[in-house]
Motif scaffolding. Structure first.
Motif, PDB file in Angstrom:
ATOM      1  N   HIS A  62       0.851  -1.181   0.000  1.00  0.00           N
ATOM      2  CA  HIS A  62       0.000   0.000   0.000  1.00  0.00           C
ATOM      3  C   HIS A  62       0.895   1.243   0.000  1.00  0.00           C
ATOM      4  O   HIS A  62       1.928   1.270   0.667  1.00  0.00           O
ATOM      5  N   PRO A  63       0.527   2.283  -0.749  1.00  0.00           N
ATOM      6  CA  PRO A  63       1.378   3.482  -0.834  1.00  0.00           C
ATOM      7  C   PRO A  63       1.704   4.099   0.520  1.00  0.00           C
ATOM      8  O   PRO A  63       2.775   4.681   0.697  1.00  0.00           O
ATOM      9  N   SER A  64       0.825   3.979   1.493  1.00  0.00           N
ATOM     10  CA  SER A  64       1.107   4.563   2.809  1.00  0.00           C
ATOM     11  C   SER A  64       2.213   3.809   3.541  1.00  0.00           C
ATOM     12  O   SER A  64       2.805   4.327   4.476  1.00  0.00           O
ATOM     13  N   ARG A  65       2.518   2.571   3.115  1.00  0.00           N
ATOM     14  CA  ARG A  65       3.551   1.761   3.764  1.00  0.00           C
ATOM     15  C   ARG A  65       4.805   1.638   2.902  1.00  0.00           C
ATOM     16  O   ARG A  65       5.691   0.846   3.207  1.00  0.00           O
TER      17      ARG A  65
END
Length: 107
Positions: free
Chosen positions: A78-81
């Motif tokens: 996921h882009p947030s990770r």
């Protein structure tokens, strides 16, 4: 009435058990899990769980590494990770965050 209840309580599970054993025996011979007697014995001597063991083993026959989304240890992140560092696995030649800090202190 007691005999009918006993027949229902013993007979129905017994018929299911023997049916699952028969299905495992027939299907093992059809899909090529050899010997089918082994799978019938596993299903018979390990009730219910033995049939699931057979199903899991049967599903391994259709494994195609070309369609495996995790082949080569590729996973979607996921882009947030995206900035997180992954945990090293056995045989992983990448440097960990601790190795990078130690290299920076030595310079």
């Amino acid at each position: 009435m007691e005999r009918l209840l006993l027949a229902v309580l013993v007979g129905i599970p017994l018929v299911w058990h023997l049916g699952l054993t028969g299905v495992a025996y027939y299907d093992a011979g059809r899909v090529g899990l050899e010997p089918p007697k082994k799978w019938a014995a596993i299903t018979f001597f390990i009730p219910v769980i033995g049939f699931f063991i057979y199903l899991f083993e049967r599903s391994e026959l259709s494994y195609d590494p070309e369609t495996d989304p995790y082949r080569g240890h590729n996973v979607n992140i996921h882009p947030s990770r995206a900035d997180d560092t992954s945990l090293p696995s056995r045989g992983d030649k990448r440097l960990s965050a601790d190795d990078l800090e130690e290299d920076g202190e030595d310079s």
